[in-house]
Design a protein around this motif. Structure first.
Motif, PDB file in Angstrom:
ATOM      1  N   ASP A  38       0.848  -1.197   0.000  1.00  0.00           N
ATOM      2  CA  ASP A  38       0.000   0.000   0.000  1.00  0.00           C
ATOM      3  C   ASP A  38       0.883   1.247   0.000  1.00  0.00           C
ATOM      4  O   ASP A  38       1.968   1.249   0.592  1.00  0.00           O
ATOM      5  CB  ASP A  38      -0.904   0.033   1.239  1.00  0.00           C
ATOM      6  CG  ASP A  38      -2.021  -0.996   1.198  1.00  0.00           C
ATOM      7  OD1 ASP A  38      -2.174  -1.678   0.164  1.00  0.00           O
ATOM      8  OD2 ASP A  38      -2.725  -1.127   2.215  1.00  0.00           O
ATOM      9  N   THR A  40       0.733   4.148   1.576  1.00  0.00           N
ATOM     10  CA  THR A  40       1.090   4.658   2.903  1.00  0.00           C
ATOM     11  C   THR A  40       2.097   3.735   3.579  1.00  0.00           C
ATOM     12  O   THR A  40       3.045   4.201   4.215  1.00  0.00           O
ATOM     13  CB  THR A  40      -0.163   4.802   3.785  1.00  0.00           C
ATOM     14  OG1 THR A  40      -1.105   5.634   3.102  1.00  0.00           O
ATOM     15  CG2 THR A  40       0.163   5.414   5.128  1.00  0.00           C
ATOM     16  N   GLY A  83      -6.131  -1.610  14.877  1.00  0.00           N
ATOM     17  CA  GLY A  83      -6.149  -0.352  14.153  1.00  0.00           C
ATOM     18  C   GLY A  83      -4.910   0.477  14.435  1.00  0.00           C
ATOM     19  O   GLY A  83      -4.179   0.239  15.390  1.00  0.00           O
ATOM     20  N   CYS A  84      -4.680   1.453  13.571  1.00  0.00           N
ATOM     21  CA  CYS A  84      -3.534   2.352  13.728  1.00  0.00           C
ATOM     22  C   CYS A  84      -3.922   3.721  13.185  1.00  0.00           C
ATOM     23  O   CYS A  84      -4.504   3.810  12.104  1.00  0.00           O
ATOM     24  CB  CYS A  84      -2.323   1.824  12.976  1.00  0.00           C
ATOM     25  SG  CYS A  84      -0.906   2.958  13.027  1.00  0.00           S
ATOM     26  N   ALA A  85      -3.589   4.753  13.933  1.00  0.00           N
ATOM     27  CA  ALA A  85      -3.908   6.112  13.508  1.00  0.00           C
ATOM     28  C   ALA A  85      -3.238   6.472  12.180  1.00  0.00           C
ATOM     29  O   ALA A  85      -3.739   7.310  11.443  1.00  0.00           O
ATOM     30  CB  ALA A  85      -3.495   7.097  14.593  1.00  0.00           C
ATOM     31  N   PHE A  87      -2.888   4.513   9.560  1.00  0.00           N
ATOM     32  CA  PHE A  87      -3.423   3.776   8.424  1.00  0.00           C
ATOM     33  C   PHE A  87      -4.944   3.844   8.309  1.00  0.00           C
ATOM     34  O   PHE A  87      -5.557   3.007   7.636  1.00  0.00           O
ATOM     35  CB  PHE A  87      -2.957   2.314   8.481  1.00  0.00           C
ATOM     36  CG  PHE A  87      -1.480   2.178   8.279  1.00  0.00           C
ATOM     37  CD1 PHE A  87      -0.919   2.194   7.016  1.00  0.00           C
ATOM     38  CD2 PHE A  87      -0.627   2.064   9.363  1.00  0.00           C
ATOM     39  CE1 PHE A  87       0.453   2.081   6.826  1.00  0.00           C
ATOM     40  CE2 PHE A  87       0.747   1.953   9.187  1.00  0.00           C
ATOM     41  CZ  PHE A  87       1.284   1.961   7.915  1.00  0.00           C
ATOM     42  N   GLY A  88      -5.554   4.792   8.946  1.00  0.00           N
ATOM     43  CA  GLY A  88      -7.003   4.973   8.807  1.00  0.00           C
ATOM     44  C   GLY A  88      -7.783   3.785   9.331  1.00  0.00           C
ATOM     45  O   GLY A  88      -7.578   3.340  10.445  1.00  0.00           O
ATOM     46  N   ARG A  89      -8.661   3.246   8.524  1.00  0.00           N
ATOM     47  CA  ARG A  89      -9.543   2.158   8.946  1.00  0.00           C
ATOM     48  C   ARG A  89      -8.930   0.777   8.769  1.00  0.00           C
ATOM     49  O   ARG A  89      -9.551  -0.215   9.125  1.00  0.00           O
ATOM     50  CB  ARG A  89     -10.859   2.229   8.181  1.00  0.00           C
ATOM     51  CG  ARG A  89     -11.639   3.485   8.467  1.00  0.00           C
ATOM     52  CD  ARG A  89     -12.958   3.476   7.719  1.00  0.00           C
ATOM     53  NE  ARG A  89     -13.660   4.724   7.883  1.00  0.00           N
ATOM     54  CZ  ARG A  89     -14.575   4.935   8.811  1.00  0.00           C
ATOM     55  NH1 ARG A  89     -14.895   3.984   9.644  1.00  0.00           N
ATOM     56  NH2 ARG A  89     -15.177   6.103   8.897  1.00  0.00           N
ATOM     57  N   LYS A  90      -7.745   0.688   8.234  1.00  0.00           N
ATOM     58  CA  LYS A  90      -7.116  -0.614   8.023  1.00  0.00           C
ATOM     59  C   LYS A  90      -6.361  -1.056   9.272  1.00  0.00           C
ATOM     60  O   LYS A  90      -5.882  -0.234  10.040  1.00  0.00           O
ATOM     61  CB  LYS A  90      -6.168  -0.562   6.829  1.00  0.00           C
ATOM     62  CG  LYS A  90      -6.893  -0.383   5.515  1.00  0.00           C
ATOM     63  CD  LYS A  90      -5.955  -0.493   4.355  1.00  0.00           C
ATOM     64  CE  LYS A  90      -6.701  -0.400   3.044  1.00  0.00           C
ATOM     65  NZ  LYS A  90      -5.801  -0.578   1.904  1.00  0.00           N
ATOM     66  N   HIS A  91      -6.259  -2.364   9.435  1.00  0.00           N
ATOM     67  CA  HIS A  91      -5.540  -2.926  10.577  1.00  0.00           C
ATOM     68  C   HIS A  91      -4.109  -3.285  10.215  1.00  0.00           C
ATOM     69  O   HIS A  91      -3.810  -3.593   9.067  1.00  0.00           O
ATOM     70  CB  HIS A  91      -6.272  -4.167  11.091  1.00  0.00           C
ATOM     71  CG  HIS A  91      -7.405  -3.836  11.997  1.00  0.00           C
ATOM     72  ND1 HIS A  91      -8.049  -4.766  12.747  1.00  0.00           N
ATOM     73  CD2 HIS A  91      -8.020  -2.647  12.289  1.00  0.00           C
ATOM     74  CE1 HIS A  91      -8.997  -4.209  13.456  1.00  0.00           C
ATOM     75  NE2 HIS A  91      -9.003  -2.920  13.195  1.00  0.00           N
TER      76      HIS A  91
END
Length: 106
Positions: A38, A40, A83-85, A87-91
């Motif tokens: 990805d 990011t 979750g991670c701040a 990476f948005g909604r992805k884990h």
């Protein structure tokens, strides 16, 4: 004839109610996971496994730095993914790492 119409109405009402009750369960599907390819993830040098981080590109990286002990990690203790701040909604993988790693306070 009227009874048949009533039966159809009742059947459709029950079916509609089942759909309404099932809808919340459908919206709680597991979030997608970040892929190392990805955009990011590439920009942050993210790896699912902290042991596979490019040591030349990130010389300050330590194998003790894990997503699970980063202040941005939103998973619970013992979660393999969370979750991670960044990476948005992805884990992300709890055993992973990226250049945004910041020690969890405390």
């Amino acid at each position: 004839m009227r009874e048949t119409t009533r039966r159809i109405f009742i059947t459709r009402s029950i079916a509609s109610g089942c759909v309404v009750l099932a809808a919340p369960a459908l919206t709680h599907a597991a979030p997608s996971r970040v892929e190392e390819a990805d955009d990011t993830a590439v920009a942050l040098g993210y790896k699912h496994d902290t042991q596979k981080v490019d040591r030349q590109r990130y010389p300050k990286h330590s194998s003790a730095q894990l997503c699970s002990n980063c202040s941005f990690f939103q998973g619970g203790a013992g979660d393999a993914w969370g979750g991670c701040a960044m990476f948005g909604r992805k884990h992300i993988a709890a055993a992973g790492w990226c250049a945004a790693w910041a020690k969890k306070p405390g």
